[in-house]
Design a protein around this motif. Sequence first.
Motif, PDB file in Angstrom:
ATOM      1  N   LEU A  73     -42.422 -29.417  57.332  1.00  0.00           N
ATOM      2  CA  LEU A  73     -43.251 -29.058  58.481  1.00  0.00           C
ATOM      3  C   LEU A  73     -44.177 -30.197  58.890  1.00  0.00           C
ATOM      4  O   LEU A  73     -44.494 -30.357  60.073  1.00  0.00           O
ATOM      5  N   GLN A  74     -44.614 -30.988  57.909  1.00  0.00           N
ATOM      6  CA  GLN A  74     -45.581 -32.049  58.178  1.00  0.00           C
ATOM      7  C   GLN A  74     -44.944 -33.410  58.415  1.00  0.00           C
ATOM      8  O   GLN A  74     -45.586 -34.303  58.968  1.00  0.00           O
ATOM      9  N   SER A  75     -43.685 -33.551  57.999  1.00  0.00           N
ATOM     10  CA  SER A  75     -43.056 -34.870  58.009  1.00  0.00           C
ATOM     11  C   SER A  75     -42.280 -35.114  59.295  1.00  0.00           C
ATOM     12  O   SER A  75     -41.829 -34.195  59.976  1.00  0.00           O
ATOM     13  N   LEU A  99     -36.223 -26.418  56.945  1.00  0.00           N
ATOM     14  CA  LEU A  99     -34.920 -26.741  56.375  1.00  0.00           C
ATOM     15  C   LEU A  99     -34.793 -28.239  56.115  1.00  0.00           C
ATOM     16  O   LEU A  99     -34.246 -28.659  55.090  1.00  0.00           O
ATOM     17  N   ALA A 100     -35.307 -29.053  57.027  1.00  0.00           N
ATOM     18  CA  ALA A 100     -35.264 -30.507  56.840  1.00  0.00           C
ATOM     19  C   ALA A 100     -35.992 -30.908  55.556  1.00  0.00           C
ATOM     20  O   ALA A 100     -35.553 -31.819  54.839  1.00  0.00           O
ATOM     21  N   GLY A 101     -37.103 -30.229  55.253  1.00  0.00           N
ATOM     22  CA  GLY A 101     -37.823 -30.500  54.019  1.00  0.00           C
ATOM     23  C   GLY A 101     -37.002 -30.143  52.787  1.00  0.00           C
ATOM     24  O   GLY A 101     -36.988 -30.879  51.792  1.00  0.00           O
ATOM     25  N   LEU A 102     -36.309 -29.002  52.843  1.00  0.00           N
ATOM     26  CA  LEU A 102     -35.454 -28.601  51.720  1.00  0.00           C
ATOM     27  C   LEU A 102     -34.335 -29.610  51.508  1.00  0.00           C
ATOM     28  O   LEU A 102     -34.002 -29.963  50.364  1.00  0.00           O
ATOM     29  N   LEU A 103     -33.740 -30.078  52.604  1.00  0.00           N
ATOM     30  CA  LEU A 103     -32.668 -31.069  52.506  1.00  0.00           C
ATOM     31  C   LEU A 103     -33.192 -32.385  51.937  1.00  0.00           C
ATOM     32  O   LEU A 103     -32.564 -33.003  51.069  1.00  0.00           O
ATOM     33  N   LYS A 104     -34.330 -32.808  52.422  1.00  0.00           N
ATOM     34  CA  LYS A 104     -34.917 -34.086  51.994  1.00  0.00           C
ATOM     35  C   LYS A 104     -35.182 -34.105  50.491  1.00  0.00           C
ATOM     36  O   LYS A 104     -34.971 -35.135  49.826  1.00  0.00           O
ATOM     37  N   HIS A 105     -35.629 -32.980  49.944  1.00  0.00           N
ATOM     38  CA  HIS A 105     -36.022 -32.933  48.536  1.00  0.00           C
ATOM     39  C   HIS A 105     -34.978 -32.239  47.655  1.00  0.00           C
ATOM     40  O   HIS A 105     -35.291 -31.851  46.529  1.00  0.00           O
ATOM     41  N   THR A 165     -35.604 -21.495  64.622  1.00  0.00           N
ATOM     42  CA  THR A 165     -36.624 -22.058  65.501  1.00  0.00           C
ATOM     43  C   THR A 165     -36.936 -23.493  65.069  1.00  0.00           C
ATOM     44  O   THR A 165     -36.465 -23.957  64.025  1.00  0.00           O
ATOM     45  N   ILE A 166     -37.746 -24.174  65.853  1.00  0.00           N
ATOM     46  CA  ILE A 166     -38.146 -25.535  65.484  1.00  0.00           C
ATOM     47  C   ILE A 166     -38.858 -25.521  64.133  1.00  0.00           C
ATOM     48  O   ILE A 166     -38.630 -26.385  63.284  1.00  0.00           O
ATOM     49  N   THR A 167     -39.725 -24.533  63.926  1.00  0.00           N
ATOM     50  CA  THR A 167     -40.408 -24.409  62.635  1.00  0.00           C
ATOM     51  C   THR A 167     -39.394 -24.245  61.509  1.00  0.00           C
ATOM     52  O   THR A 167     -39.504 -24.882  60.452  1.00  0.00           O
ATOM     53  N   GLY A 168     -38.405 -23.406  61.717  1.00  0.00           N
ATOM     54  CA  GLY A 168     -37.371 -23.183  60.709  1.00  0.00           C
ATOM     55  C   GLY A 168     -36.564 -24.428  60.427  1.00  0.00           C
ATOM     56  O   GLY A 168     -36.209 -24.716  59.280  1.00  0.00           O
ATOM     57  N   ARG A 169     -36.260 -25.196  61.491  1.00  0.00           N
ATOM     58  CA  ARG A 169     -35.468 -26.417  61.301  1.00  0.00           C
ATOM     59  C   ARG A 169     -36.257 -27.468  60.535  1.00  0.00           C
ATOM     60  O   ARG A 169     -35.700 -28.207  59.724  1.00  0.00           O
TER      61      ARG A 169
END
Length: 406
Positions: A328-330, A242-248, A235-239
């Motif tokens: 989620l916030q970024s 995941l974007a946060g995990l990738l970023k950090h 879902t959008i929330t999941g993506r």
Amino acid sequence: MDLSNSNEKVIHGVYMPRGYLELIPNPKDNEVNHIRATCFNNDIVLMPELSTFRVLPWAERTARVICDTFTVTGEPLLTSPRYIAKRQLSQLQDYGFSLLSAFIYDFCIFGVPEIINSKTISFPASTLLDNHDQPFMQELVDGLYHTGANVESFSSSTRPGQMEICFLPEFGISAADNAFTLRSGVKEVARKYNYIASFFIETGFCNSGILSHSLWDLAGKENMFCSGCGNEQLTITGRKWLAGLLKHSAALSCLMAPAVSCRKRYSKESKDLKESVPTTWGYNDNSCAFNIKCHGEKGTRIENKLGSATANPYLVLAATVAAGLDGLQSSDGVLACPEDSTDLYQSKPSEIPLKLEDALVALEEDQCLREALGETFIRYFVAMKKYELENEETDAERNKFLEYFI
């Protein structure tokens, strides 16, 4: 211990020198001097969390209770991984979410060592447990069940003597508590059978520590990573998570692969001498750093595969939540098209440093994780790792022969 004394410890806690839990690598080291100001010589208080009380079936007249650490003035110990993890889970709740997670661990079982001389330990050529019909494994799994850590599966792994244990997912801090119980329990049960258990990474293969997790509503009724309409994509929330995990991922890797030998697994597929490798993700692809699993009754979940079995499970949990929350916030990680695209666009491609030194720099420069885990903890962690790197040669020799086990 008489009952009145026990009641007093339950109410007021157990006092002990702070140095038992926190080490000072070198009092003259400038990296540590500012940490000394946090009063390492003072006592700290262990306050038992009575909900974690369990009788240990593999030890006579012995029970386990997990404690939280406080200063004598009642403030949480800022370097306590469990406190850091609970704080991040509380942050997640403030945003209206709960975390369902489980650890998957590899570990190795060896036969009785042969002492060649006073400094060298050699293991028999063949390790044990080529199958999972061993009494040792059965006692371990039964024992974990009685401590509240429910095992979903256990099996032989990629080489003789290497085992894999997967826990059933649980909400909140319980997943890390289960992992903590395994790490001590497997060694205690192994000792009964005259085996040696190790989570340590040996050259040439890896004992992994995977965190499988999904985001749910506060009631624990709805998986926020899947729509429930037969659509297996995130879902959008999941993506965003995941974007946060990738970023950090660079900073995450420092906490999840905290030793030089752990990081060799990141470059095992690469023949080129590089300083970093791309952070990979995919659907149902076990080769990726972040594997999105979309099958089974558990629903869509993300496996964070950056971790080694030597990583502290509370830090793995805390850092994963902190990175996901930032996603989620970024607005750094956005979706190409919410309707039909799974692409994640980031301002900077994610890379995982191969050297621990570079990973430490990434952790120090990651403002989000610094704030989430706390300045005191980050400074202490970095100082300890720099000390380990300075003493790498002597420590590596010790580790090779498993004189102490992580």
